[in-house]
Design an enzyme around this catalytic site. Structure first.
Site, PDB file in Angstrom:
ATOM      1  N   CYS A   1       5.997  -0.007  -6.568  1.00  0.00           N
ATOM      2  CA  CYS A   1       4.941  -0.851  -7.522  1.00  0.00           C
ATOM      3  C   CYS A   1       4.289  -0.007  -8.515  1.00  0.00           C
ATOM      4  CB  CYS A   1       4.240  -1.721  -6.716  1.00  0.00           C
ATOM      5  SG  CYS A   1       2.975  -2.659  -7.382  1.00  0.00           S
TER       6      CYS A   1
ATOM      7  N   ASP B   1       0.193 -10.519 -11.005  1.00  0.00           N
ATOM      8  CA  ASP B   1      -1.294 -10.914 -10.177  1.00  0.00           C
ATOM      9  C   ASP B   1      -1.871  -9.571 -10.188  1.00  0.00           C
ATOM     10  OD1 ASP B   1       0.290 -10.187  -8.207  1.00  0.00           O
ATOM     11  OD2 ASP B   1      -0.747 -11.568  -6.736  1.00  0.00           O
TER      12      ASP B   1
END
Length: 367
Positions: free
Chosen positions: A330, A277
């Site tokens: 991330c 996302d």
């Protein structure tokens, strides 16, 4: 789940980027530009049917459906009643199906709460701390804070017996007040928390004014860890649960601590599929469930390419004694400010602060 089991994890945006709040730091509202032509973004019945039928087929042992936004409750309760109906109709013997709903809580009433509890939805509620911190950024179109409504939603969900966890978006305001945030979470009666650091680009590519620094994030995690040690044993915090699993030699539960990306697929309201996302971008569009099956999309070379990004580690990362706890963090936090996948994460020092403080204590607790 046994090796070789058929598993699929789907993160679904049934209302696309639409939301009934106007949170200052929201990164997903801008995705409206990718879906021109309609004022409202809503998943069609035919797309929902494809999603559930294909998802159940691809996850023959375990099918995980996570409903997010935007704000997924904008679809209405009838939409999710149809979700459960389709899942039940396509359920195979021995198959496990799970549903999670991440919501701002604004539309949650007794009827919603009873449905979510009855069908075992894990409900994630966004709460940024006490009213003065939460309402600073989390307001509606009229610029009215949402804290009072969120707290009512939490009480309604808990009264109905729903399983609830709380997601805190750490911004420049609440990250410097860990004790007030933690006290506010304890006061809700919810026992499961996760903290997500806010990092978005501002003018000129520098961090946005509401983003947090690595030092702030590290200090926050260290203080919360100390508070957690003194809390009742049934309080669960995702960051620390992951640490304990890794120390025990077990796989962690979140993608940020995995060796590579690509553990789930994101499905937009149109049926378009992306690997994450944070990367709903034309470059990373894998396909569409109305033209290709999820089984095919799981084998997409583009998905493999995306997953490979996390393995592009710098020499500094490869030599780091803490590598197995984050694998470079991330990908978003490597590239969001114009970096490359091989760069170290923006929050590298944050993780080191926590790990240096916490791992010895956790090992002693486990022993």
């Amino acid at each position: 789940m046994a090796i070789g089991a058929s598993v699929i994890s789907l993160l679904i945006k049934p209302a696309g980027p639409d939301c009934n709040l106007r949170c200052t730091y929201c990164f997903y509202r801008q995705k409206s530009g990718m879906f021109p032509g309609t004022r409202e973004h809503r998943m069609k019945e035919s797309t929902l049917e494809q999603l559930i039928v294909q998802g159940m087929a691809a996850g023959r042992d375990l099918a995980q459906f996570s409903w997010q936004g935007g704000e997924p409750t904008l679809m209405g309760l009838e939409f999710f009643e149809r979700v459960v109906e389709l899942q039940t109709a396509n359920l195979r013997e021995g198959q496990i199906v799970t549903n999670a709903l991440q919501t701002n809580g604004i539309l949650i009433d007794r009827k919603w709460a009873e449905f979510l509890a009855a069908h075992n939805f894990l409900v994630g509620i966004s709460l940024d701390g006490p009213a003065s911190l939460h309402d600073y950024y989390r307001r509606d179109e009229k610029r009215i804070g949402s804290h009072k409504r969120v707290m009512q939603a939490i009480r309604t969900l808990l009264d109905a017996g729903a399983e609830v966890n709380i997601l805190v978006l750490l911004n420049d305001r609440n990250v410097v007040e860990p004790d007030r945030v933690y006290d506010a979470l304890l006061d809700t009666g919810v026992k499961y928390y996760q903290f997500v650091p806010c990092l978005e680009p501002g003018p000129g590519g520098a961090p946005a004014f509401y983003a947090i620094t690595p030092e702030q994030y590290g200090n926050f995690l260290v203080r919360i860890f100390d508070r957690w040690l003194d809390s009742p044993m049934d309080i669960s915090i995702r960051d620390f649960d992951d640490l304990m699993l890794i120390l025990q030699g077990q796989p962690s539960n979140t993608c940020i601590t995995q060796p590579r990306c690509g553990g789930y697929l994101l499905v937009e309201h149109t049926g378009d599929v992306f690997p994450c996302d944070f990367f709903v971008l034309p470059k990373w569009r894998i396909g569409n469930i109305n033209q290709s099956s999820l089984e095919e999309l799981k084998r997409s070379p583009k998905l493999m390419e995306f997953g490979d990004q996390k393995t592009m580690l710098s020499d500094e990362c490869r030599m780091c004694p803490w590598l197995r706890f984050c694998y470079g963090g991330c990908i978003k936090h490597r590239v969001i400010l114009g970096g490359q996948p091989s760069d170290r994460t923006y929050f590298c020092e944050s993780y080191k602060m926590l790990l240096q403080h916490a791992t010895k204590i956790l090992q002693e607790l486990q022993n």
